[in-house]
Design an enzyme around this catalytic site. Structure first.
Site, PDB file in Angstrom:
ATOM      1  NE  ARG A 107      47.813  16.067  20.501  1.00 27.28           N
ATOM      2  CZ  ARG A 107      47.928  15.334  21.092  1.00 27.28           C
ATOM      3  NH1 ARG A 107      47.577  15.860  23.055  1.00 27.28           N
ATOM      4  NH2 ARG A 107      47.372  14.566  21.660  1.00 27.28           N
ATOM      5  CG  HIS A 134      43.560  10.988  20.269  1.00 25.42           C
ATOM      6  ND1 HIS A 134      44.576  10.874  19.975  1.00 25.42           N
ATOM      7  CD2 HIS A 134      44.220  10.953  21.224  1.00 25.42           C
ATOM      8  CE1 HIS A 134      45.705  10.947  20.643  1.00 25.42           C
ATOM      9  NE2 HIS A 134      45.370  11.238  21.365  1.00 25.42           N
ATOM     10  CD  GLN A 137      45.202   6.981  24.289  1.00 26.86           C
ATOM     11  OE1 GLN A 137      46.154   8.381  24.511  1.00 26.86           O
ATOM     12  NE2 GLN A 137      45.655   6.045  24.615  1.00 26.86           N
ATOM     13  CG  ASP A 227      38.932  11.877  26.915  1.00 31.18           C
ATOM     14  OD1 ASP A 227      40.051  12.750  27.622  1.00 31.18           O
ATOM     15  OD2 ASP A 227      38.923  12.174  25.686  1.00 31.18           O
ATOM     16  CB  CYS A 267      43.362   8.657  26.346  1.00 31.92           C
ATOM     17  SG  CYS A 267      42.756  10.321  26.626  1.00 31.92           S
ATOM     18  NE  ARG A 295      48.866   7.728  21.424  1.00 36.13           N
ATOM     19  CZ  ARG A 295      49.067   8.425  21.677  1.00 36.13           C
ATOM     20  NH1 ARG A 295      48.507   9.150  22.815  1.00 36.13           N
ATOM     21  NH2 ARG A 295      49.645  10.196  20.517  1.00 36.13           N
TER      22      ARG A 295
HETATM   23  N1  NVA Z   1      39.580  14.453  24.422  1.00 34.84           N
HETATM   24  C1  NVA Z   1      41.921  14.577  24.954  1.00 34.84           C
HETATM   25  C2  NVA Z   1      41.818  14.075  24.544  1.00 34.84           C
HETATM   26  C3  NVA Z   1      43.799  14.618  25.025  1.00 34.84           C
HETATM   27  C4  NVA Z   1      44.603  13.676  24.957  1.00 34.84           C
HETATM   28  C5  NVA Z   1      41.683  16.262  24.249  1.00 34.84           C
HETATM   29  O1  NVA Z   1      40.906  16.379  23.265  1.00 34.84           O
HETATM   30  O2  NVA Z   1      42.219  17.132  24.931  1.00 34.84           O
HETATM   31  N1   CP Z   2      46.510  10.564  25.191  1.00 30.51           N
HETATM   32  C1   CP Z   2      47.730  11.864  24.568  1.00 30.51           C
HETATM   33  O1   CP Z   2      47.524  11.640  23.805  1.00 30.51           O
HETATM   34  O2   CP Z   2      48.204  12.307  25.888  1.00 30.51           O
HETATM   35  P1   CP Z   2      48.928  13.791  25.102  1.00 30.51           P
HETATM   36  O3   CP Z   2      48.156  14.790  25.398  1.00 30.51           O
HETATM   37  O4   CP Z   2      49.830  13.775  26.458  1.00 30.51           O
HETATM   38  O5   CP Z   2      49.807  13.653  23.943  1.00 30.51           O
END
Ligand code: NVA
Ligand code: CP
Length: 312
Positions: A107, A134, A137, A227, A267, A295
């Site tokens: 990540r 992502h 997800q 989101d 998500c 997931r």
């Molecule tokens: N769009 C959000 C998703 C978090 C799981 C982010 O990138 O923070």
């Molecule tokens: N939806 C998702 O990726 O959650 P986290 O940021 O908690 O991993």
């Protein structure tokens, strides 16, 4: 170590429709066995390294628990507790880590950073979220839709909110799996059509439409999804975004404009009263907890697939 050639999962478009069909049926089997406390040790003695340069709850727990349930082990690194935080190049990190583990999940911020890691890795690399995409997800979300409503082909998904990593990935999935994505974003926060395409040359093959009014985007939709207004890494823009997104809260009225059996997805993490009303996310059409659980099941199928290919 893994067989060649290496298959990475860096964006949704990295797999074909028939590979998703396989993964969804495999995830269903893996989920059934998990619920029945049946052992499923297909990755015994394999190791997954997880690198987090941004925070996580679901991604960490789903990959970590999932790998243990497959009989393997995990190593968890963050920027602050590894040499990444002291400027060790991502290429060197990839060379070193991939000599010791079988699989890597990252990540991070820019997709280009993930791609650089993959270029120098000896083992498959999975995108655990970047600024641009992502994919794990969206795989879980589509698996959840199929569980609840059957095939997503020909259906309509309404995306309400930021043209962010989730939106880009939904757009790739729509083109690949044959459903329509209606995207309602405030002006200035539109999706990048290049990122939303299956590849830079396939812009015409897209299955998404911009719709100015979020209520209009929800009309007769089979799924409404949103989101956070401010994704990780964009915190400096929070105040401006709060103003720009004020009318982009998924309300009971928006759900009422969708089909009567429409699902709501998010998500997570969610901010009730911002991008979604509490009555919607905590209401009967919401499947957000299934999405989160799924997931783990789809990622177990994915990890198995990247290391073993199709398992009979
Ligand atoms: N769009 C959000 C998703 C978090 C799981 C982010 O990138 O923070
Ligand atoms: N939806 C998702 O990726 O959650 P986290 O940021 O908690 O991993």
């Amino acid at each position: 170590m893994t067989a060649q050639p290496i298959k990475h999962y860096l964006q949704f478009a990295d797999l074909a429709a028939d590979e998703y069909a396989y993964l969804f049926q495999r995830a269903a089997l893996i989920k059934r066995k998990f619920k029945a406390y049946e052992k499923h040790y297909t990755l015994e003695d394999r190791t997954l390294a997880m690198i987090f340069e941004k925070a996580s709850t679901r991604t960490r727990v789903s990959f970590e628990a999932g790998m243990y349930q497959l009989g393997g082990g995990v190593v968890h690194l963050t920027t602050s507790d590894s040499q990444l935080g002291r400027s060790e190049p991502i290429e060197d990190t990839a060379r070193v880590i991939s000599r010791m583990v079988d699989l890597v999940m990252i990540r991070t911020f820019e997709q280009a950073r993930l791609a650089r890691f993959a270029e120098f890795s000896r083992v498959p690399v999975i995108n655990g979220l970047t600024n641009e995409y992502h994919p794990c997800q969206i795989m879980a979300d589509i698996f959840t839709f199929i569980e609840q409503r059957g095939s997503i082909q020909g259906k309509t998904v309404a995306w309400i909110g930021d043209g962010n990593n989730m939106a880009n990935t939904w757009a790739q999935a729509a083109a690949l799996l044959g459903f329509t994505l209606r995207v309602a974003t405030p002006r200035g926060y539109e999706m990048d059509s290049q990122l939303a395409a299956l590849n830079a040359n396939a812009r015409s093959a897209h299955r998404w439409q911009n719709v100015a009014d979020p209520m209009q985007a929800c009309k007769d939709a089979d799924l409404v999804t949103t989101d956070v207004w401010t994704s990780m890494g964009y915190e400096a823009e929070s105040e401006a975004r709060r103003k720009a997104f004020a009318n982009w809260c998924v309300t009971p009225a928006m759900m009422a404009a969708a089909k009567p059996d429409a699902l709501f997805m998010h998500c997570l993490p969610a901010h009730r009263g911002e991008e979604v009303a509490a009555e919607v996310i905590d209401g009967p059409q919401s499947v957000v907890w299934d999405e989160a659980e799924n997931r783990m099941h789809v990622q177990k199928a994915l990890m198995e697939y990247l290391l073993l290919g199709r398992v009979a």
